[in-house]
Design a protein around this motif. Structure first.
Motif, PDB file in Angstrom:
ATOM      1  N   SER A  13      -4.050   7.892   1.410  1.00 34.52           N
ATOM      2  CA  SER A  13      -5.283   7.902   2.193  1.00 34.52           C
ATOM      3  C   SER A  13      -5.273   6.900   3.326  1.00 34.52           C
ATOM      4  O   SER A  13      -6.006   7.039   4.311  1.00 34.52           O
ATOM      5  CB  SER A  13      -6.479   7.607   1.282  1.00 34.52           C
ATOM      6  N   ASP A  32       0.842  -1.197   0.000  1.00 34.92           N
ATOM      7  CA  ASP A  32       0.000   0.000   0.000  1.00 34.92           C
ATOM      8  C   ASP A  32       0.874   1.243   0.000  1.00 34.92           C
ATOM      9  O   ASP A  32       1.690   1.433   0.900  1.00 34.92           O
ATOM     10  CB  ASP A  32      -0.909   0.040   1.227  1.00 34.92           C
ATOM     11  N   ASP A  39      -0.869   4.194  -0.941  1.00 34.57           N
ATOM     12  CA  ASP A  39      -1.950   5.170  -1.069  1.00 34.57           C
ATOM     13  C   ASP A  39      -1.915   6.096   0.143  1.00 34.57           C
ATOM     14  O   ASP A  39      -2.071   5.630   1.275  1.00 34.57           O
ATOM     15  CB  ASP A  39      -3.287   4.438  -1.146  1.00 34.57           C
ATOM     16  N   ARG A  96      -6.361   1.094   3.008  1.00 41.08           N
ATOM     17  CA  ARG A  96      -6.028  -0.321   3.159  1.00 41.08           C
ATOM     18  C   ARG A  96      -5.456  -0.611   4.539  1.00 41.08           C
ATOM     19  O   ARG A  96      -5.744  -1.653   5.151  1.00 41.08           O
ATOM     20  CB  ARG A  96      -5.016  -0.743   2.092  1.00 41.08           C
ATOM     21  N   ARG A 129      -0.236  10.915   6.732  1.00 44.65           N
ATOM     22  CA  ARG A 129      -0.692   9.525   6.576  1.00 44.65           C
ATOM     23  C   ARG A 129      -1.257   9.004   7.897  1.00 44.65           C
ATOM     24  O   ARG A 129      -2.287   8.330   7.909  1.00 44.65           O
ATOM     25  CB  ARG A 129       0.479   8.674   6.105  1.00 44.65           C
ATOM     26  N   LEU A 164       6.625   4.776  -0.631  1.00 45.66           N
ATOM     27  CA  LEU A 164       6.008   6.071  -0.384  1.00 45.66           C
ATOM     28  C   LEU A 164       7.040   7.168  -0.658  1.00 45.66           C
ATOM     29  O   LEU A 164       8.203   7.049  -0.280  1.00 45.66           O
ATOM     30  CB  LEU A 164       5.549   6.178   1.075  1.00 45.66           C
TER      31      LEU A 164
END
Length: 980
Positions: free
Chosen positions: A605, A601, A603, A608, A632, A753
Motif C-alpha cells: 500500500s 516497509d 507493505d 509508510r 506500488r 518486496l
C-alpha cells in the motif's frame, strides 16, 4: 536511349551466338505483375543494382570502408563494389525462378530454355540466391585460380535474401530446377559475362579480389549489397525494361542518379576534417568548459593508434555523453567514419539524447539534422522527430510546418515503408512493393530527410542515429537481414551509454556485438558510472577477440589509478593492448557525504512511504521516490493525492500512455532539471519506477528508494544534489537517502518486496542490504527509521569500491544470512539465462574464427518480426502495445476525448496524432491476452500508422476484461490492472 551502348550491342561485340543472345535477352528479373505492370529483364536489374552501388560509393560509404575495398581489389574498390552488388541476382537465370510467373516464362520457353517437372514443395525449391552461389562458386574458383577468394565471395551472393546457407545447402537438390543441358549452361554463363563486361571488367577472371575482407567486414558488405538491391528494386524509380536494346549501363547510371536524388539518400560526414585544436570538439562544438574526465576521454581518442574500444567510467552528472560525442568526432576524423550511433538503455532516455545529438550535428552543418534518426517504437511522439521526419511544426517555431506532410519536408505517406519494400520477407523475391497511401512518390527537398531509411530494418543505415540499445543487440542476433543492421554500424562510431544496465541475458548479445565491431574496426565508446570490474574485463576481452579473430582472448586490464577513469583496448602488431588511466583523474565535484537511513516497509500500500514523503518535505524541498513496481508507485501517489498533498505532485512510470508519459517527463525535467532556475517549486514530489534510475537529469533534495542492487542504488543516488547552483533549504544541505522496500525478518535476515526479489534476485539484494547496513545500521523490526549518526557514503569517491564489493567474490553479509545459498541460486539462474541467449547469438563460439560467412544461419532465423526480435534480446515474451480507445454511445473516442466515428474512423493526420498519443505498453503478463483478444478497429484499415495497431477498447464504464484481468486507464494513475 543510346542503343550503341546497349547490352545487345555488347553481346554482339563479345561474339555470342544469336541463340544465346536471344535467350539472355528474354530472361526476366522482375515480373510485370509484381513490378508496377512492366516486366524488367534480368540484365536490367543487375545493372541497376550496380549503378546504385556506384551512387553509394560516391555519396554514402565511409572513407574507411572504401579504403578496405580498395585494399582487397587492387585499388579498384568502386568498380569491384558495383560488380559484387550487381551480380547478386545472377541465380535468377534458372528454371526455378523463370517458371514462377507463367506469363513471363512463355517468352523464355520460346527461346529453347525449357524445363521439365519442377518440385511443388516450396521448401525444396531452388531459390535464386542459392542458385547464384551454386552457379558462381565453381567458376570463380576456376577462373580466379583461388578457392580462398571464391569461398568468401559466394556467401555474399547466397545471403542476399537475409540468411547465409552452408556449403551443403548450395549443392543441387533437384537437377531440373538449376537448369539442365547446354542451353542453360551457355545462358547462365553469358549473363555473368555480359554483366561483368558491361560494368567495366574484362572478364570474370578480372574481378578476382587480391585480398580478403575479414568476416565482420564481409557481413557489412553483405548488408550494403542488400541495400543496393532494395533501392534498385523500387519500380517507381527503376521502371521495367522489357527490350534488351534499351538496357545499358549508361542508362542504369542515369536512372540511379535520378533515384538517388529523388529518394534524398546521402551519407554523413564525408572526409571529416580533424579539429584544429585538441579540445575544440568540447569547447567550440559542444560549448563546455572541459572537465578533467572529459579531457581524459578526448585525449585517449587522439592518442589511440588504431580504432579500438574506450570504456569511460565517471560519476553521475560528470558529462560523459558530451565527452563521448567529442571523442566520436575525433575518432571519425582520424579513421574515416561517416557517422555515430548512440545506444541508450530505454526509450525514455533516447528522446533527450536525440535532441542533444541534433544540436551537436547542426554545428557541423545544419542540413545534417535531416540525417539523424530516432530509433524506437514511440518516436512519433518526439516533437523534433516529427518536425524533421514528418513535416510537422518545429518545437522552436522555425521551419515550414507542413501539417499535412505534403510540403518540402516530406510526405505523410512516407512514414510507412513505401520505398522499395520488396524481397524482405518474400522467400523468392516476388513480393510487390506496398503502394503509398497517398498514391505518389515522395520527393524530399535537397536538405530533407530520406524517408527510405524509415523502412523496416533500415534505421541504423542513417548516418546518425540515437535509439535503444536493442538496435545494437539486434545486430548480434542470428536473424534474417542481420547484415543490413550490421552494415549500419560498420561505418560509424558506436557509443553505448549506461552500459551497466544490460543484464546477464542482454550482455551476451552486447559481448557478441563487441566481437563483430572489433573485427570490423569500428570504434566503440562505452559509458558507465557504476561498472563492475568483471564487466569491464568482459567487454575488453570481447572486443579484442574480434580484433584478433579468436574467441578466447583474455588481456588483463590494469587497475585504474582512480575514479573517473578511461580504459582503452585495441590491437597493435597482432597483439592485444589494454590500458587504463595512468594517473588519478579528479571528478568534477568534490566527494560529499550522503546520509543513508532505513525506512523498513514491504507493505504494497505504500502508506509508510507516503508518510515519510510528507515528513521529508514538510518544510519545503524536492523529493524523488523510486520504487520497483508500478502498482506500488500508483499506491503511494494515490495516498498522497487523496490526503491532499500541498505541493507539486507527479507520477512517472511505464504504464502511462505515450502522450502522458512524454508530457510528465518533460515537466519533471523543466521543474527539476539543470535549467529549472526559478521554476523549481518550493515543495515537490516525484514518484517514479526505474525510469528515473538513469539518464534522468533531475536534481532532488532527498531520495526515498526501494532497495535495489548496489549499482542501481547508486544510480538512483545520482539524482541527488546533481546540479551546482541549486538553492536548497537548510534542512536539505546534506543529501539524504531513505532505503525502503525491505524489512527485518527472523534472526535479522532482511525480507524484501516480492517484486524486487523477482526482478533482481535475492543474492544481489542481500549484498546491497549488507553494504547499506554498514552505514545505516541494522534493520530493526517495527521501527520506521533508525539512522546511525554520521552514517554516510562518500559520493562519488566510494562508488567504485561499493560496486566492486557488491559483485566481488568475498562474502560481505553478516553471519547467518543465506548469502552462499542465494549465490548458488543466482549463479544457476545466470548460467541458464546465458544458455538461453546462446541459441540466438549470431555466431557460435567455436565458429568465431571461421573466415567466411558460410553457414552463419546454421539453425535458421529464430525471430520473424520486430516485436519478436525485441523479446529475443530482452529475455521475455514480446511486449504488447495497444491504443486506448473509449467506447461511447454511437461510436468511439480517443483517450483524450477526440471523436473517432462508429468504427473508429480517423479523418486526418491530426486526429491520428491525438489517437496515437494513447499508445500504451501493456505488462508482459497480458501479452497472450492482447494477442488473442485485441485487434485494430475496422476504421483504421487505410491509415498507415494505425492499421496494425491493436485497440484497447474500454467500455462505457471505463474498464474492460483482458484475460483474467480487469483493466482501466486513469488520467492520473495510468493503466490500472486488477487481477480477478
Amino acid at each position: 536511349m543510346d542503343r550503341q551502348g546497349s547490352v545487345v550491342a555488347l553481346m554482339k561485340a563479345m561474339g555470342l551466338s544469336p541463340e544465346v543472345m536471344e535467350r539472355v535477352s528474354r530472361l526476366w528479373g522482375k515480373s510485370a505483375a509484381r513490378n508496377g505492370g512492366r516486366t524488367h529483364l534480368l540484365l536490367g536489374h543487375l545493372l541497376d543494382t550496380a549503378a546504385v552501388a556506384g551512387q553509394m560509393w560516391e555519396g554514402y560509404l565511409s572513407a574507411a570502408f572504401r579504403r578496405r575495398l580498395d585494399e582487397v581489389s587492387g585499388g579498384r574498390g568502386r568498380l569491384w563494389f558495383m560488380w559484387v552488388c550487381g551480380i547478386h541476382d545472377c541465380g535468377k537465370a534458372c528454371p526455378a525462378f523463370q517458371a514462377l510467373d507463367p506469363t513471363e516464362a512463355a517468352p523464355v520457353l520460346a527461346t529453347g530454355l525449357t524445363w521439365g517437372r519442377l518440385p511443388t514443395d516450396r521448401k525444396k525449391m531452388w531459390r535464386h540466391d542459392v542458385a547464384g552461389a551454386a552457379l558462381l562458386r565453381p567458376r570463380m574458383a576456376s577462373e580466379w585460380g583461388s578457392e580462398e577468394a571464391a569461398e568468401w565471395v559466394w556467401p555474399l551472393i547466397a545471403g542476399h535474401h537475409g540468411a547465409f546457407p552452408s556449403v551443403g545447402d548450395i549443392g543441387p537438390r533437384h537437377r531440373e530446377v538449376q537448369g539442365r543441358g547446354a542451353a542453360w549452361e551457355e545462358a547462365q554463363r553469358a549473363v555473368v559475362d555480359v554483366f561483368t563486361r558491361a560494368v567495366g571488367f574484362e572478364d570474370l577472371a578480372d574481378t578476382r579480389p587480391t585480398g580478403v575482407l575479414r568476416k565482420a567486414e564481409q557481413l557489412a558488405l553483405s548488408g550494403l549489397i542488400v541495400m543496393a538491391d532494395w533501392i534498385a528494386s523500387d519500380s517507381r524509380h527503376f521502371t521495367g525494361l522489357a527490350d534488351a536494346e534499351l538496357i545499358s549501363f549508361g542508362g542504369a547510371r542515369r536512372r540511379a542518379e535520378v533515384a538517388w536524388e529523388r529518394l534524398g539518400l546521402r551519407g554523413g560526414w564525408q572526409d571529416l576534417a580533424l579539429p584544429r585544436h585538441r579540445l575544440d570538439p568540447l569547447i567550440d562544438r559542444l560549448g563546455v568548459q572541459p572537465r578533467a574526465s572529459q579531457r581524459e576521454l578526448l585525449e585517449r581518442a587522439w592518442s589511440m593508434p588504431v580504432p579500438g574500444l574506450m570504456v569511460a567510467e565517471a560519476p553521475m552528472g560528470e558529462g560523459k555523453t558530451k565527452a563521448a560525442l567529442a571523442a566520436a568526432e575525433v575518432l571519425a576524423a582520424r579513421f574515416g567514419l561517416g557517422g555515430v550511433f548512440v545506444a541508450m538503455p530505454t526509450q525514455a532516455t533516447s528522446d533527450p539524447m536525440y535532441e542533444q545529438v541534433l544540436d551537436w550535428v547542426r554545428t557541423f552543418d545544419p542540413a545534417l539534422e535531416s540525417q539523424v534518426a530516432l530509433l524506437h517504437g514511440r518516436r512519433r511522439f518526439n516533437a523534433w522527430w516529427r518536425a524533421i521526419w514528418d513535416g510537422k511544426p518545429r518545437p522552436d517555431g522555425d521551419g515550414c510546418g507542413c501539417e499535412d506532410g505534403t510540403g518540402p519536408c516530406g510526405t505523410g505517406a512516407a512514414a510507412v515503408d513505401d520505398f522499395g519494400a520488396i524481397d524482405e520477407d518474400d522467400e523468392y523475391g516476388m513480393a510487390p512493393a506496398e503502394p503509398s497511401s497517398a498514391g505518389q512518390v515522395a520527393v524530399p527537398s535537397a536538405d530533407g530527410p530520406a524517408h527510405w531509411f524509415l523502412g523496416n530494418k533500415r534505421g541504423l543505415l542513417t548516418s546518425f542515429a540515437v535509439g535503444t540499445v536493442d538496435h545494437l543487440l539486434h545486430a548480434a542476433t542470428r536473424t534474417r537481414h542481420v547484415m543490413l543492421r550490421f552494415a549500419g554500424l560498420a561505418g560509424k562510431v558506436v557509443v553505448v551509454d549506461e552500459v551497466h544496465a544490460a543484464d546477464v541475458y542482454m550482455r551476451q548479445f552486447l559481448v557478441e556485438a563487441l566481437r563483430w565491431l572489433g573485427q570490423a574496426g569500428v570504434p566503440v565508446v562505452l559509458l558507465s558510472a557504476t561498472l563492475p570490474p568483471a564487466q569491464r574485463q568482459l567487454f575488453v576481452d570481447a572486443y579484442l577477440s574480434g580484433v584478433l579473430g579468436t574467441a578466447d582472448v583474455h588481456q588483463p586490464v590494469p587497475e585504474p589509478a582512480g575514479y573517473p577513469c578511461v580504459t582503452v583496448a585495441y590491437g597493435a602488431g597482432g597483439r592485444a593492448v589494454a590500458e587504463t588511466s595512468r594517473e588519478a583523474v579528479p571528478p568534477w565535484r568534490e566527494s560529499a557525504p550522503v546520509e543513508l537511513a532505513w525506512l523498513p516497509d514491504i507493505d504494497p500500500s505504500g502508506a509508510r512511504v507516503a508518510q515519510a514523503v510528507r515528513e521529508s518535505v514538510a518544510d519545503g524541498g524536492v523529493a524523488l521516490v523510486v520504487v520497483n513496481q508500478v502498482a506500488r508507485a500508483q499506491a503511494i501517489y494515490q495516498e498522497l493525492r487523496d490526503a491532499g498533498f500541498d505541493g507539486s505532485l507527479h507520477l512517472l512510470h511505464a504504464r502511462l500512455c505515450a502522450a502522458h508519459r512524454a508530457d510528465r517527463t518533460a515537466e519533471c525535467l523543466r521543474l527539476m532539471g539543470p535549467h529549472a532556475g526559478e521554476d523549481r517549486p518550493r515543495r515537490m514530489v516525484v514518484i517514479a519506477t526505474q525510469l528515473a534510475e538513469q539518464s534522468f537529469d533531475v536534481d532532488a533534495d532527498v531520495l526515498i528508494t526501494d532497495l535495489a542492487p548496489t549499482d542501481l542504488l547508486l544510480q538512483r543516488i545520482g539524482r541527488l544534489h546533481r546540479h551546482s547552483g541549486t538553492r536548497r533549504s537548510v534542512a536539505h544541505l546534506v543529501p539524504r537517502v531513505l532505503v525502503t522496500g525491505v524489512a527485518a525478518g527472523r534472526d535479522g535476515i532482511p525480507r524484501f518486496l516480492r517484486t524486487s526479489e523477482k526482478i533482481y534476485g535475492e543474492w544481489s539484494l542481500l549484498r546491497a542490504a549488507a553494504l547499506v547496513m554498514e552505514t545505516a545500521g541494522p534493520l530493526v523490526a517495527g521501527e520506521e527509521k533508525n539512522p546511525r549518526p554520521g552514517s554516510d557514503w562518500s559520493i562519488p569517491a566510494d562508488v567504485p569500491s561499493l560496486v566492486a564489493r557488491a559483485y566481488g567474490e568475498a562474502e560481505i553479509c553478516p553471519a547467518g544470512w543465506p548469502e552462499a545459498e542465494s549465490w548458488e541460486r543466482w549463479r544457476a539462474e545466470e548460467l541458464k539465462r546465458e544458455g538461453n541467449a546462446g541459441g540466438f547469438l549470431l555466431c557460435r563460439q567455436r565458429e568465431w574464427a571461421f573466415p567466411t560467412l558460410e553457414g552463419l544461419h546454421y539453425a535458421g532465423s529464430r525471430a520473424a518480426t520486430e516485436e519478436q526480435l525485441d523479446a529475443v534480446v530482452r529475455d521475455g515474451a514480446p511486449t504488447a502495445e495497444a491504443v486506448i480507445v473509449r467506447r461511447v454511445p454511437g461510436g468511439h473516442r480517443a483517450y483524450d476525448g477526440t471523436w473517432l466515428g462508429v468504427h473508429g474512423e480517423v479523418d486526418d493526420d491530426e486526429v491520428t496524432d491525438r489517437l496515437m498519443g494513447g499508445t500504451i505498453r501493456l505488462p508482459q503478463g497480458l501479452s497472450e491476452a492482447v494477442q488473442a483478444e485485441l485487434r485494430p478497429l475496422p476504421g483504421w484499415a487505410d491509415r498507415p500508422w494505425l492499421r496494425y495497431q491493436s485497440a484497447l477498447v474500454l467500455e462505457e464504464d471505463g474498464t474492460r476484461l483482458l484475460g483474467a484481468n480487469r483493466v482501466s486507464y486513469d488520467d492520473d494513475l495510468g493503466l490500472v490492472v486488477e487481477r480477478l
